[in-house]
Design a protein around this motif. Structure first.
Motif, PDB file in Angstrom:
ATOM      1  N   LYS A   1      11.665   3.521   6.466  1.00  0.00           N
ATOM      2  CA  LYS A   1      12.118   4.549   5.529  1.00  0.00           C
ATOM      3  C   LYS A   1      11.204   4.554   4.307  1.00  0.00           C
ATOM      4  O   LYS A   1      10.861   3.491   3.774  1.00  0.00           O
ATOM      5  CB  LYS A   1      13.557   4.276   5.109  1.00  0.00           C
ATOM      6  N   THR A   2      10.812   5.747   3.863  1.00  0.00           N
ATOM      7  CA  THR A   2       9.885   5.858   2.740  1.00  0.00           C
ATOM      8  C   THR A   2      10.448   6.700   1.609  1.00  0.00           C
ATOM      9  O   THR A   2      11.386   7.473   1.789  1.00  0.00           O
ATOM     10  CB  THR A   2       8.554   6.499   3.192  1.00  0.00           C
ATOM     11  N   ILE A   3       9.845   6.514   0.432  1.00  0.00           N
ATOM     12  CA  ILE A   3      10.027   7.426  -0.693  1.00  0.00           C
ATOM     13  C   ILE A   3       8.632   7.929  -1.030  1.00  0.00           C
ATOM     14  O   ILE A   3       7.637   7.260  -0.753  1.00  0.00           O
ATOM     15  CB  ILE A   3      10.687   6.743  -1.912  1.00  0.00           C
ATOM     16  N   GLY A   4       8.545   9.102  -1.611  1.00  0.00           N
ATOM     17  CA  GLY A   4       7.230   9.644  -1.909  1.00  0.00           C
ATOM     18  C   GLY A   4       7.279  10.749  -2.927  1.00  0.00           C
ATOM     19  O   GLY A   4       8.341  11.112  -3.438  1.00  0.00           O
ATOM     20  N   ILE A   5       6.111  11.293  -3.191  1.00  0.00           N
ATOM     21  CA  ILE A   5       5.981  12.367  -4.162  1.00  0.00           C
ATOM     22  C   ILE A   5       4.835  13.275  -3.737  1.00  0.00           C
ATOM     23  O   ILE A   5       3.812  12.822  -3.236  1.00  0.00           O
ATOM     24  CB  ILE A   5       5.755  11.801  -5.582  1.00  0.00           C
ATOM     25  N   ASP A   6       5.040  14.579  -3.927  1.00  0.00           N
ATOM     26  CA  ASP A   6       3.978  15.561  -3.736  1.00  0.00           C
ATOM     27  C   ASP A   6       3.255  15.703  -5.070  1.00  0.00           C
ATOM     28  O   ASP A   6       3.887  15.671  -6.126  1.00  0.00           O
ATOM     29  CB  ASP A   6       4.561  16.916  -3.320  1.00  0.00           C
TER      30      ASP A   6
ATOM     31  N   GLY B   1       0.804  -1.211   0.000  1.00  0.00           N
ATOM     32  CA  GLY B   1       0.000   0.000   0.000  1.00  0.00           C
ATOM     33  C   GLY B   1       0.836   1.260   0.000  1.00  0.00           C
ATOM     34  O   GLY B   1       1.959   1.276   0.492  1.00  0.00           O
ATOM     35  N   LEU B   2       0.277   2.304  -0.549  1.00  0.00           N
ATOM     36  CA  LEU B   2       0.863   3.637  -0.488  1.00  0.00           C
ATOM     37  C   LEU B   2      -0.012   4.444   0.450  1.00  0.00           C
ATOM     38  O   LEU B   2      -1.233   4.321   0.422  1.00  0.00           O
ATOM     39  CB  LEU B   2       0.913   4.272  -1.878  1.00  0.00           C
ATOM     40  N   ARG B   3       0.602   5.280   1.272  1.00  0.00           N
ATOM     41  CA  ARG B   3      -0.139   5.970   2.319  1.00  0.00           C
ATOM     42  C   ARG B   3       0.216   7.446   2.371  1.00  0.00           C
ATOM     43  O   ARG B   3       1.178   7.894   1.751  1.00  0.00           O
ATOM     44  CB  ARG B   3       0.200   5.346   3.685  1.00  0.00           C
ATOM     45  N   LYS B   4      -0.538   8.161   3.185  1.00  0.00           N
ATOM     46  CA  LYS B   4      -0.237   9.565   3.456  1.00  0.00           C
ATOM     47  C   LYS B   4       1.051   9.633   4.280  1.00  0.00           C
ATOM     48  O   LYS B   4       1.427   8.661   4.937  1.00  0.00           O
ATOM     49  CB  LYS B   4      -1.382  10.205   4.228  1.00  0.00           C
ATOM     50  N   PRO B   5       1.718  10.788   4.296  1.00  0.00           N
ATOM     51  CA  PRO B   5       2.972  10.930   5.058  1.00  0.00           C
ATOM     52  C   PRO B   5       2.804  10.585   6.532  1.00  0.00           C
ATOM     53  O   PRO B   5       1.780  10.887   7.148  1.00  0.00           O
ATOM     54  CB  PRO B   5       3.321  12.409   4.897  1.00  0.00           C
ATOM     55  N   GLY B   6       3.821   9.913   7.076  1.00  0.00           N
ATOM     56  CA  GLY B   6       3.846   9.605   8.490  1.00  0.00           C
ATOM     57  C   GLY B   6       3.086   8.363   8.902  1.00  0.00           C
ATOM     58  O   GLY B   6       3.073   8.002  10.073  1.00  0.00           O
TER      59      GLY B   6
ATOM     60  N   ALA C   1      -1.492   9.068 -11.085  1.00  0.00           N
ATOM     61  CA  ALA C   1      -0.222   9.481 -11.689  1.00  0.00           C
ATOM     62  C   ALA C   1       0.896   9.502 -10.647  1.00  0.00           C
ATOM     63  O   ALA C   1       2.018   9.061 -10.923  1.00  0.00           O
ATOM     64  CB  ALA C   1      -0.376  10.856 -12.343  1.00  0.00           C
ATOM     65  N   ALA C   2       0.592   9.973  -9.435  1.00  0.00           N
ATOM     66  CA  ALA C   2       1.593  10.009  -8.370  1.00  0.00           C
ATOM     67  C   ALA C   2       1.975   8.595  -7.935  1.00  0.00           C
ATOM     68  O   ALA C   2       3.151   8.308  -7.691  1.00  0.00           O
ATOM     69  CB  ALA C   2       1.065  10.812  -7.184  1.00  0.00           C
ATOM     70  N   THR C   3       0.993   7.718  -7.835  1.00  0.00           N
ATOM     71  CA  THR C   3       1.257   6.328  -7.465  1.00  0.00           C
ATOM     72  C   THR C   3       2.186   5.670  -8.483  1.00  0.00           C
ATOM     73  O   THR C   3       3.136   4.978  -8.114  1.00  0.00           O
ATOM     74  CB  THR C   3      -0.063   5.545  -7.358  1.00  0.00           C
ATOM     75  N   ALA C   4       1.913   5.886  -9.760  1.00  0.00           N
ATOM     76  CA  ALA C   4       2.765   5.329 -10.814  1.00  0.00           C
ATOM     77  C   ALA C   4       4.181   5.888 -10.712  1.00  0.00           C
ATOM     78  O   ALA C   4       5.165   5.151 -10.852  1.00  0.00           O
ATOM     79  CB  ALA C   4       2.167   5.625 -12.182  1.00  0.00           C
ATOM     80  N   GLU C   5       4.298   7.177 -10.445  1.00  0.00           N
ATOM     81  CA  GLU C   5       5.615   7.803 -10.364  1.00  0.00           C
ATOM     82  C   GLU C   5       6.422   7.269  -9.185  1.00  0.00           C
ATOM     83  O   GLU C   5       7.615   6.999  -9.309  1.00  0.00           O
ATOM     84  CB  GLU C   5       5.481   9.320 -10.271  1.00  0.00           C
ATOM     85  N   VAL C   6       5.801   7.088  -8.031  1.00  0.00           N
ATOM     86  CA  VAL C   6       6.515   6.551  -6.874  1.00  0.00           C
ATOM     87  C   VAL C   6       6.984   5.123  -7.151  1.00  0.00           C
ATOM     88  O   VAL C   6       8.109   4.752  -6.823  1.00  0.00           O
ATOM     89  CB  VAL C   6       5.640   6.606  -5.602  1.00  0.00           C
ATOM     90  N   ALA C   7       6.126   4.318  -7.777  1.00  0.00           N
ATOM     91  CA  ALA C   7       6.524   2.945  -8.117  1.00  0.00           C
ATOM     92  C   ALA C   7       7.708   2.957  -9.083  1.00  0.00           C
ATOM     93  O   ALA C   7       8.645   2.166  -8.940  1.00  0.00           O
ATOM     94  CB  ALA C   7       5.339   2.191  -8.716  1.00  0.00           C
ATOM     95  N   ARG C   8       7.689   3.856 -10.040  1.00  0.00           N
ATOM     96  CA  ARG C   8       8.811   3.960 -10.989  1.00  0.00           C
ATOM     97  C   ARG C   8      10.076   4.446 -10.298  1.00  0.00           C
ATOM     98  O   ARG C   8      11.176   3.998 -10.631  1.00  0.00           O
ATOM     99  CB  ARG C   8       8.425   4.868 -12.145  1.00  0.00           C
TER     100      ARG C   8
ATOM    101  N   ARG D   1       0.501  14.353  -0.619  1.00  0.00           N
ATOM    102  CA  ARG D   1       1.727  13.564  -0.748  1.00  0.00           C
ATOM    103  C   ARG D   1       1.361  12.110  -0.527  1.00  0.00           C
ATOM    104  O   ARG D   1       0.512  11.781   0.302  1.00  0.00           O
ATOM    105  CB  ARG D   1       2.767  14.007   0.280  1.00  0.00           C
ATOM    106  N   ILE D   2       2.033  11.242  -1.256  1.00  0.00           N
ATOM    107  CA  ILE D   2       1.828   9.809  -1.110  1.00  0.00           C
ATOM    108  C   ILE D   2       3.195   9.153  -0.960  1.00  0.00           C
ATOM    109  O   ILE D   2       4.165   9.581  -1.589  1.00  0.00           O
ATOM    110  CB  ILE D   2       1.027   9.236  -2.301  1.00  0.00           C
ATOM    111  N   GLU D   3       3.276   8.146  -0.071  1.00  0.00           N
ATOM    112  CA  GLU D   3       4.558   7.500   0.217  1.00  0.00           C
ATOM    113  C   GLU D   3       4.410   5.983   0.234  1.00  0.00           C
ATOM    114  O   GLU D   3       3.321   5.456   0.445  1.00  0.00           O
ATOM    115  CB  GLU D   3       5.078   7.945   1.587  1.00  0.00           C
ATOM    116  N   MET D   4       5.551   5.315   0.041  1.00  0.00           N
ATOM    117  CA  MET D   4       5.620   3.865   0.183  1.00  0.00           C
ATOM    118  C   MET D   4       6.952   3.526   0.828  1.00  0.00           C
ATOM    119  O   MET D   4       7.875   4.347   0.828  1.00  0.00           O
ATOM    120  CB  MET D   4       5.475   3.160  -1.166  1.00  0.00           C
ATOM    121  N   HIS D   5       7.058   2.333   1.393  1.00  0.00           N
ATOM    122  CA  HIS D   5       8.334   1.904   1.951  1.00  0.00           C
ATOM    123  C   HIS D   5       9.381   1.867   0.845  1.00  0.00           C
ATOM    124  O   HIS D   5       9.116   1.377  -0.250  1.00  0.00           O
ATOM    125  CB  HIS D   5       8.215   0.519   2.591  1.00  0.00           C
ATOM    126  N   ALA D   6      10.559   2.358   1.146  1.00  0.00           N
ATOM    127  CA  ALA D   6      11.633   2.439   0.152  1.00  0.00           C
ATOM    128  C   ALA D   6      12.050   1.065  -0.365  1.00  0.00           C
ATOM    129  O   ALA D   6      12.485   0.933  -1.512  1.00  0.00           O
ATOM    130  CB  ALA D   6      12.835   3.173   0.744  1.00  0.00           C
TER     131      ALA D   6
END
Length: 135
Positions: free
Chosen positions: A51-56, A41-46, A93-100, A65-70
């Motif tokens: 450790k996470t990576i994410g995108i605004d 899953g991807l979640r809101k910050p915090g 679009a943000a979910t796809a970008e974080v996965a990439r 902002r959406i984040e996932m475990h690095a």
């Protein structure tokens, strides 16, 4: 090729869900474990403990902002994105970008409902979409 409704999850290595609780419950408890696929899953910050990576990204009414475990996905993994609603396309679009960013190959997205008048597809060029309901 990629996943589509009625096709096995065996064509992807992992499934990514962006805050869609009903899909999380169904996929995490039933489909992903049965087929040996990981659901991440991807979640809101915090909200995630490691450790996470994410995108605004921009929403129609502000930003988020959406984040996932690095370390949630291996580099080169073929992933399917899952979301409940496609409206303006910002979250997808943000979910796809974080996965990439994590090195995944995003092969498709499965959406429960699309609000076609908001043209969310325009923010996801080149992403194969499978939609159950379109309004």
């Amino acid at each position: 090729c990629c996943w589509a409704p009625g096709r096995p999850l065996s064509l992807v290595e992992a499934v990514r869900g962006a805050r869609c609780r009903s899909a999380w419950i169904h996929l995490r408890r039933r489909d992903c474990p049965r087929t040996g696929r990981r659901f991440c899953g991807l979640r809101k910050p915090g909200k995630l403990p490691a450790k996470t990576i994410g995108i605004d990204y921009a929403l129609e009414y502000g930003s988020d902002r959406i984040e996932m475990h690095a370390d949630a996905i291996r580099v080169g993994a073929r992933v399917l994105l899952v979301d409940d609603v496609l409206a303006t396309g910002g979250t997808l679009a943000a979910t796809a970008e974080v996965a990439r960013q994590a090195g995944a190959e995003v092969v498709a997205a499965a959406i429960v409902a699309e609000i076609a008048a908001l043209d969310g597809r325009a923010r996801c060029p080149g992403l194969r979409l499978h939609v159950l309901l379109q309004f």
